[in-house]
Design an enzyme around this catalytic site. Structure first.
Site, PDB file in Angstrom:
ATOM      1  N   GLU A  98       0.836  -1.192   0.000  1.00 24.21           N
ATOM      2  CA  GLU A  98       0.000   0.000   0.000  1.00 24.21           C
ATOM      3  C   GLU A  98       0.872   1.243   0.000  1.00 24.21           C
ATOM      4  O   GLU A  98       1.926   1.273   0.614  1.00 24.21           O
ATOM      5  CB  GLU A  98      -0.898  -0.004   1.243  1.00 24.21           C
ATOM      6  CG  GLU A  98      -1.818  -1.205   1.254  1.00 24.21           C
ATOM      7  CD  GLU A  98      -2.827  -1.193   2.388  1.00 24.21           C
ATOM      8  OE1 GLU A  98      -2.844  -0.226   3.162  1.00 24.21           O
ATOM      9  OE2 GLU A  98      -3.592  -2.158   2.477  1.00 24.21           O
ATOM     10  N   CYS A 111       3.530   8.505   0.868  1.00 27.09           N
ATOM     11  CA  CYS A 111       4.029   7.626   1.924  1.00 27.09           C
ATOM     12  C   CYS A 111       4.347   6.267   1.289  1.00 27.09           C
ATOM     13  O   CYS A 111       3.478   5.603   0.737  1.00 27.09           O
ATOM     14  CB  CYS A 111       2.948   7.504   2.992  1.00 27.09           C
ATOM     15  SG  CYS A 111       3.416   6.486   4.370  1.00 27.09           S
ATOM     16  N   CYS A 118       6.152  -6.332   8.183  1.00 32.30           N
ATOM     17  CA  CYS A 118       7.249  -5.792   8.997  1.00 32.30           C
ATOM     18  C   CYS A 118       7.575  -6.792  10.098  1.00 32.30           C
ATOM     19  O   CYS A 118       6.691  -7.446  10.637  1.00 32.30           O
ATOM     20  CB  CYS A 118       6.843  -4.460   9.617  1.00 32.30           C
ATOM     21  SG  CYS A 118       8.184  -3.668  10.551  1.00 32.30           S
ATOM     22  N   CYS A 122       5.913  -3.989  16.613  1.00 34.91           N
ATOM     23  CA  CYS A 122       5.387  -3.002  17.569  1.00 34.91           C
ATOM     24  C   CYS A 122       3.941  -3.370  17.919  1.00 34.91           C
ATOM     25  O   CYS A 122       3.147  -3.678  17.020  1.00 34.91           O
ATOM     26  CB  CYS A 122       5.438  -1.597  16.965  1.00 34.91           C
ATOM     27  SG  CYS A 122       7.104  -1.118  16.489  1.00 34.91           S
ATOM     28  N   CYS A 125       0.834  -1.475  16.251  1.00 37.91           N
ATOM     29  CA  CYS A 125       0.837  -1.267  14.797  1.00 37.91           C
ATOM     30  C   CYS A 125       0.168  -2.430  14.061  1.00 37.91           C
ATOM     31  O   CYS A 125       0.530  -3.591  14.256  1.00 37.91           O
ATOM     32  CB  CYS A 125       2.277  -1.101  14.308  1.00 37.91           C
ATOM     33  SG  CYS A 125       2.413  -1.001  12.516  1.00 37.91           S
ATOM     34  N   CYS A 340      -1.596   6.405   9.646  1.00 34.19           N
ATOM     35  CA  CYS A 340      -0.441   5.700  10.212  1.00 34.19           C
ATOM     36  C   CYS A 340      -0.875   4.429  10.927  1.00 34.19           C
ATOM     37  O   CYS A 340      -1.805   4.440  11.715  1.00 34.19           O
ATOM     38  CB  CYS A 340       0.262   6.574  11.239  1.00 34.19           C
ATOM     39  SG  CYS A 340       0.938   8.056  10.564  1.00 34.19           S
TER      40      CYS A 340
HETATM   41  N1  SAH Z   1       8.563   1.366  10.493  1.00 34.84           N
HETATM   42  C1  SAH Z   1       8.845   2.732  10.548  1.00 34.84           C
HETATM   43  C2  SAH Z   1       8.046   3.545   9.566  1.00 34.84           C
HETATM   44  C3  SAH Z   1       6.601   3.179   9.348  1.00 34.84           C
HETATM   45  S1  SAH Z   1       5.448   3.470  10.628  1.00 34.84           S
HETATM   46  C4  SAH Z   1       8.647   3.280  11.947  1.00 34.84           C
HETATM   47  O1  SAH Z   1       8.075   2.594  12.768  1.00 34.84           O
HETATM   48  O2  SAH Z   1       9.115   4.390  12.196  1.00 34.84           O
HETATM   49  C5  SAH Z   1       5.121   5.209  10.568  1.00 34.84           C
HETATM   50  C6  SAH Z   1       4.664   5.799  11.931  1.00 34.84           C
HETATM   51  O3  SAH Z   1       3.356   5.341  12.277  1.00 34.84           O
HETATM   52  C7  SAH Z   1       5.568   5.392  13.090  1.00 34.84           C
HETATM   53  O4  SAH Z   1       5.969   6.546  13.812  1.00 34.84           O
HETATM   54  C8  SAH Z   1       4.662   4.541  13.970  1.00 34.84           C
HETATM   55  O5  SAH Z   1       5.044   4.639  15.319  1.00 34.84           O
HETATM   56  C9  SAH Z   1       3.300   5.102  13.669  1.00 34.84           C
HETATM   57  N2  SAH Z   1       2.180   4.210  13.937  1.00 34.84           N
HETATM   58  C10 SAH Z   1       2.135   2.874  13.789  1.00 34.84           C
HETATM   59  N3  SAH Z   1       0.912   2.412  14.142  1.00 34.84           N
HETATM   60  C11 SAH Z   1       0.168   3.475  14.497  1.00 34.84           C
HETATM   61  C12 SAH Z   1      -1.188   3.640  14.931  1.00 34.84           C
HETATM   62  N4  SAH Z   1      -2.003   2.594  15.031  1.00 34.84           N
HETATM   63  N5  SAH Z   1      -1.615   4.881  15.204  1.00 34.84           N
HETATM   64  C13 SAH Z   1      -0.788   5.974  15.051  1.00 34.84           C
HETATM   65  N6  SAH Z   1       0.481   5.879  14.631  1.00 34.84           N
HETATM   66  C14 SAH Z   1       0.959   4.648  14.364  1.00 34.84           C
HETATM   67 FE1  SF4 Z   2       7.137  -1.979  11.739  1.00 41.95          FE
HETATM   68 FE2  SF4 Z   2       4.818  -0.860  12.416  1.00 41.95          FE
HETATM   69 FE3  SF4 Z   2       6.826  -0.926  14.194  1.00 41.95          FE
HETATM   70 FE4  SF4 Z   2       7.010   0.694  12.041  1.00 41.95          FE
HETATM   71  S1  SF4 Z   2       5.507   0.854  13.699  1.00 41.95           S
HETATM   72  S2  SF4 Z   2       8.577  -0.703  12.845  1.00 41.95           S
HETATM   73  S3  SF4 Z   2       5.904  -0.570  10.502  1.00 41.95           S
HETATM   74  S4  SF4 Z   2       5.763  -2.719  13.335  1.00 41.95           S
END
Ligand code: SAH
Ligand code: SF4
Length: 349
Positions: A98, A111, A118, A122, A125, A340
């Site tokens: 995506e 983006c 991934c 986290c 996420c 995000c």
């Molecule tokens: N993997 C990288 C880049 C992609 S995520 C990273 O983690 O930095 C992009 C941003 O979205 C990151 O700052 C992450 O912390 C945030 N993010 C992930 N899940 C989210 C959610 N459910 N609500 C708000 N932000 C989120």
């Molecule tokens: Fe991976 Fe989501 Fe963590 Fe970014 S926020 S490193 S995409 S698991």
């Protein structure tokens, strides 16, 4: 290019300037034709080898034989009321990624996903729940931009590597991608308009410095104590906050005090207290940074909640009081799951 490229054709859009010069050499034509390919394919987004002007016939036939011009098919497109557009792109092996185009004033920010899924895991996420399927190639990332411009009919002005995946887990391909998009003879994005976001891969941040990555750095800090960060970003156990902040400070210093972006996902009752805000001020003291506050975007089955607006404002006020630049990022495209942490749909198929 390898000698067996006749069998597995190399995608032209994954090649940087020096690859194209090597290609000209192999085709027995002058290296200046690398510039003509860059201008036609990367600057004017021509996706047809036959239409590349000013190159000799010998190069046309070499390209036809040795390189491919793949364009992913767009299997779904959604447009939100705020103009945010989400594209699902099907790669040649059937895997989908995506990419999201976000309008804001005169900007069109794209983006980019760097992996299918991934591996970081986290806990807040959605992308993490699918695990990692595979890395994307540089060509596939460039293809995301080409498709974005073609489908939106607009010029992308800014790139953020904040889609699916941890960019620094796919280091070499991301490096090649950055090289291609910032080439002044090609796509010519200014490195100031390209931002790579990492969850905190400390050794790779130092490597980015050595390799002079042409981009800004964003770090998903998301917590102010190791106890909380360990719970929400598992790699914090390996690279704790102090080490991460050391790397960020080194980055800023080496890069002539360029501003870094600190991302902070706000999770109700977990990391959104006034004490957290105060600790964040301490962690960021004297650092040239902008803080993006990202109130959690919920999804079905998630254990976390979005804080209410008054909590977000109170948190932000503490940071502003300490003279930090803190912006609440209004999540765009939430109704089409383009915000995000909401990117996943097609991986599960
Ligand atoms: N993997 C990288 C880049 C992609 S995520 C990273 O983690 O930095 C992009 C941003 O979205 C990151 O700052 C992450 O912390 C945030 N993010 C992930 N899940 C989210 C959610 N459910 N609500 C708000 N932000 C989120
Ligand atoms: Fe991976 Fe989501 Fe963590 Fe970014 S926020 S490193 S995409 S698991």
């Amino acid at each position: 290019m390898s000698n067996d490229s006749r069998h597995a054709k190399t995608p032209l859009i994954g090649m940087n300037h020096s690859d194209l010069i090597a290609l000209c050499h192999q085709a027995g034509v002058k290296p200046v034709h690398a510039d003509h390919i860059l201008a036609s394919v990367f600057r004017r987004y021509n996706t047809n080898i036959a239409d590349i002007p000013r190159i000799p016939l010998a190069l046309h036939s070499y390209l036809n034989e040795h390189v491919s011009m793949f364009e992913p098919t767009c299997s779904a497109e959604q447009l939100a009321a705020d103009g945010t557009r989400k594209l699902v792109l099907q790669m040649p092996d059937g895997k989908a990624v995506e990419t999201v185009l976000i309008e804001g004033g005169k900007r069109l920010t794209q983006c980019i996903s760097t992996q299918v899924g991934c591996a970081v895991g986290c806990t807040f996420c959605l992308t993490a729940t699918a695990g990692l399927t595979r890395n994307l190639s540089a060509a596939e990332m460039v293809a995301e931009i080409m498709a974005g411009q073609r489908i939106s009919g607009q010029k992308v002005s800014n790139i953020v590597l904040m889609g699916m995946g941890e960019p620094l887990h796919n280091y070499d391909a991301v490096k090649q991608f950055l090289n291609i998009v910032t080439d002044p003879k090609g796509m010519a994005f200014s490195p100031n308009r390209v931002t790579l976001s990492t969850s905190g891969m400390v050794p790779a941040i130092y490597r980015m410095l050595e390799d002079k990555f042409p981009c800004n750095l964003a770090v998903s800090l998301n917590a102010t104590t190791d106890e909380v960060r360990n719970r929400i970003i598992p790699i914090n156990k390996k690279y704790p906050i102090a080490k991460l902040m050391q790397a960020v400070r080194a980055y800023i210093q080496e890069r002539g005090h360029k501003r870094v972006l600190i991302e902070y996902v706000m999770l109700a009752g977990i990391n959104d207290s006034i004490e957290d805000a105060m600790r964040l001020c301490q962690l960021l003291e004297g650092l040239n940074c902008t803080i993006n506050l990202l109130p959690f975007n919920p999804y079905p089955g998630s254990a976390f909640k979005r804080p209410d607006q008054s909590t977000v404002h109170a948190f932000q006020a503490v940071l502003v009081e300490a003279k930090l630049i803190a912006i609440e990022r209004k999540s765009k495209g939430r109704e089409i799951s383009a915000a995000c942490g909401q990117l996943i749909t097609e991986i599960r198929k």
